[in-house]
Design an enzyme around this catalytic site. Structure first.
Site, PDB file in Angstrom:
ATOM      1  N   LYS A  81       0.831  -1.197   0.000  1.00  0.00           N
ATOM      2  CA  LYS A  81       0.000   0.000   0.000  1.00  0.00           C
ATOM      3  C   LYS A  81       0.879   1.265   0.000  1.00  0.00           C
ATOM      4  O   LYS A  81       2.075   1.197   0.289  1.00  0.00           O
ATOM      5  CB  LYS A  81      -0.918  -0.025   1.227  1.00  0.00           C
ATOM      6  CG  LYS A  81      -1.985  -1.128   1.180  1.00  0.00           C
ATOM      7  CD  LYS A  81      -2.817  -1.082   2.458  1.00  0.00           C
ATOM      8  CE  LYS A  81      -4.000  -2.015   2.413  1.00  0.00           C
ATOM      9  NZ  LYS A  81      -4.784  -1.943   3.688  1.00  0.00           N
ATOM     10  N   TYR A  87     -12.454  -2.669  -3.125  1.00  0.00           N
ATOM     11  CA  TYR A  87     -13.049  -2.529  -1.798  1.00  0.00           C
ATOM     12  C   TYR A  87     -14.576  -2.472  -1.842  1.00  0.00           C
ATOM     13  O   TYR A  87     -15.194  -1.938  -0.928  1.00  0.00           O
ATOM     14  CB  TYR A  87     -12.483  -1.281  -1.111  1.00  0.00           C
ATOM     15  CG  TYR A  87     -11.094  -1.485  -0.544  1.00  0.00           C
ATOM     16  CD1 TYR A  87     -10.832  -2.536   0.343  1.00  0.00           C
ATOM     17  CD2 TYR A  87     -10.045  -0.641  -0.861  1.00  0.00           C
ATOM     18  CE1 TYR A  87      -9.568  -2.733   0.887  1.00  0.00           C
ATOM     19  CE2 TYR A  87      -8.778  -0.825  -0.324  1.00  0.00           C
ATOM     20  CZ  TYR A  87      -8.547  -1.877   0.553  1.00  0.00           C
ATOM     21  OH  TYR A  87      -7.292  -2.057   1.088  1.00  0.00           O
ATOM     22  N   ASN A 134      -1.889   0.317   7.164  1.00  0.00           N
ATOM     23  CA  ASN A 134      -1.369  -0.982   7.611  1.00  0.00           C
ATOM     24  C   ASN A 134      -0.456  -1.656   6.574  1.00  0.00           C
ATOM     25  O   ASN A 134      -0.326  -2.874   6.567  1.00  0.00           O
ATOM     26  CB  ASN A 134      -2.513  -1.887   8.092  1.00  0.00           C
ATOM     27  CG  ASN A 134      -3.620  -2.034   7.062  1.00  0.00           C
ATOM     28  OD1 ASN A 134      -3.430  -1.681   5.894  1.00  0.00           O
ATOM     29  ND2 ASN A 134      -4.756  -2.555   7.483  1.00  0.00           N
ATOM     30  N   GLU A 184      -9.863 -11.190  -6.170  1.00  0.00           N
ATOM     31  CA  GLU A 184      -8.846 -10.132  -6.179  1.00  0.00           C
ATOM     32  C   GLU A 184      -7.705 -10.439  -7.156  1.00  0.00           C
ATOM     33  O   GLU A 184      -7.230  -9.532  -7.844  1.00  0.00           O
ATOM     34  CB  GLU A 184      -8.296  -9.931  -4.765  1.00  0.00           C
ATOM     35  CG  GLU A 184      -9.354  -9.333  -3.830  1.00  0.00           C
ATOM     36  CD  GLU A 184      -8.914  -9.277  -2.378  1.00  0.00           C
ATOM     37  OE1 GLU A 184      -7.763  -9.648  -2.077  1.00  0.00           O
ATOM     38  OE2 GLU A 184      -9.736  -8.855  -1.533  1.00  0.00           O
ATOM     39  N   HIS A 243      -1.895  -5.034   1.862  1.00  0.00           N
ATOM     40  CA  HIS A 243      -3.168  -5.748   1.773  1.00  0.00           C
ATOM     41  C   HIS A 243      -2.852  -7.216   1.536  1.00  0.00           C
ATOM     42  O   HIS A 243      -1.911  -7.536   0.812  1.00  0.00           O
ATOM     43  CB  HIS A 243      -3.991  -5.224   0.599  1.00  0.00           C
ATOM     44  CG  HIS A 243      -5.183  -6.097   0.288  1.00  0.00           C
ATOM     45  ND1 HIS A 243      -6.347  -6.018   1.007  1.00  0.00           N
ATOM     46  CD2 HIS A 243      -5.349  -7.102  -0.610  1.00  0.00           C
ATOM     47  CE1 HIS A 243      -7.201  -6.931   0.537  1.00  0.00           C
ATOM     48  NE2 HIS A 243      -6.612  -7.605  -0.427  1.00  0.00           N
TER      49      HIS A 243
HETATM   50  P1  TYD Z   1     -10.803  -5.029   5.816  1.00  0.00           P
HETATM   51  O1  TYD Z   1     -11.079  -5.668   4.487  1.00  0.00           O
HETATM   52  O2  TYD Z   1     -11.822  -5.168   6.898  1.00  0.00           O
HETATM   53  O3  TYD Z   1      -9.403  -5.574   6.428  1.00  0.00           O
HETATM   54  P2  TYD Z   1      -8.130  -6.260   5.754  1.00  0.00           P
HETATM   55  O4  TYD Z   1      -7.416  -5.215   4.957  1.00  0.00           O
HETATM   56  O5  TYD Z   1      -7.300  -6.732   6.927  1.00  0.00           O
HETATM   57  O6  TYD Z   1      -8.624  -7.417   4.915  1.00  0.00           O
HETATM   58  O7  TYD Z   1     -10.546  -3.465   5.625  1.00  0.00           O
HETATM   59  C1  TYD Z   1      -9.879  -2.977   4.495  1.00  0.00           C
HETATM   60  C2  TYD Z   1      -9.022  -1.815   4.895  1.00  0.00           C
HETATM   61  O8  TYD Z   1      -9.833  -0.742   5.369  1.00  0.00           O
HETATM   62  C3  TYD Z   1      -8.054  -2.096   6.026  1.00  0.00           C
HETATM   63  O9  TYD Z   1      -6.874  -2.734   5.608  1.00  0.00           O
HETATM   64  C4  TYD Z   1      -7.793  -0.718   6.569  1.00  0.00           C
HETATM   65  C5  TYD Z   1      -9.123   0.023   6.346  1.00  0.00           C
HETATM   66  N1  TYD Z   1      -9.925   0.122   7.577  1.00  0.00           N
HETATM   67  C6  TYD Z   1      -9.955   1.325   8.261  1.00  0.00           C
HETATM   68  O10 TYD Z   1      -9.286   2.302   7.885  1.00  0.00           O
HETATM   69  N2  TYD Z   1     -10.713   1.420   9.394  1.00  0.00           N
HETATM   70  C7  TYD Z   1     -11.432   0.368   9.872  1.00  0.00           C
HETATM   71  O11 TYD Z   1     -12.113   0.503  10.914  1.00  0.00           O
HETATM   72  C8  TYD Z   1     -11.387  -0.891   9.159  1.00  0.00           C
HETATM   73  C9  TYD Z   1     -12.170  -2.085   9.643  1.00  0.00           C
HETATM   74  C10 TYD Z   1     -10.621  -0.957   8.023  1.00  0.00           C
END
Ligand code: TYD
Length: 151
Positions: free
Chosen positions: A11, A51, A125, A139, A128
């Site tokens: 990311k 998303y 984070n 995906e 992905h």
């Molecule tokens: P998600 O698909 O729930 O998690 P992952 O990436 O672990 O599969 O969410 C997608 C992205 O959305 C996540 O990586 C970071 C963002 N996000 C937020 O910014 N705030 C939040 O409360 C959540 C649940 C996700």
């Protein structure tokens, strides 16, 4: 044990902080095989499709801006997309990557080591990784053409 393919994205925060090599190193050391890799300019359409399941969430519009590099000044909306293959690769890669919320991600995981929550409340984070088998198939097909993946 199922042989699975899973999608990883470095990311924009990972790109900006030069963590691409580190993420690849950790995934390689965990035993997964890199079978697809490219730089992608993320269009609005691609971001929204990726998303789509989160489109009703309050953080969705900022998530689209984040994945397109708008919070990190990434030129041309660039990120790195990877496909890894291996036994139980989806769960295995998620274990290396860590939990969604960087504050909950275990120490030593990519997100636990390098993730943060921005002052706007956005989870930054770093990477992905596909969440389950259904998401992984969708995906990988969304980000890669079949001929771009080594079978
Ligand atoms: P998600 O698909 O729930 O998690 P992952 O990436 O672990 O599969 O969410 C997608 C992205 O959305 C996540 O990586 C970071 C963002 N996000 C937020 O910014 N705030 C939040 O409360 C959540 C649940 C996700």
């Amino acid at each position: 044990m199922a042989i699975e393919k899973t999608l990883i994205l470095i990311k924009p925060d990972g790109i900006k902080r030069r963590l691409t090599g580190l993420a690849i190193d950790r995934l390689e050391n965990a035993g997964f095989e890199l079978v697809g890799a490219k730089a992608v300019s993320v269009t609005e359409e691609l971001a929204r499709k990726h998303y789509d399941a989160l489109k009703d969430k309050p953080f969705f519009e900022n998530l689209i801006k984040y994945i397109r590099g708008e919070f990190h000044g990434i030129s041309k909306n660039r990120l790195i997309a990877l496909v890894y293959r291996g036994e139980n690769a989806i769960k295995g890669v998620r274990a290396v990557v860590g939990a969604t919320n960087p504050e909950d991600a275990a120490p030593g995981t990519i997100r636990g080591s390098f993730g943060r929550i921005s002052s706007k409340g956005q989870f930054e984070n770093v990477v992905h990784a596909s969440g389950d088998a259904q998401d992984a198939v969708r995906e990988v097909a969304l980000w890669f053409k079949p001929e771009e993946i080594i079978e």
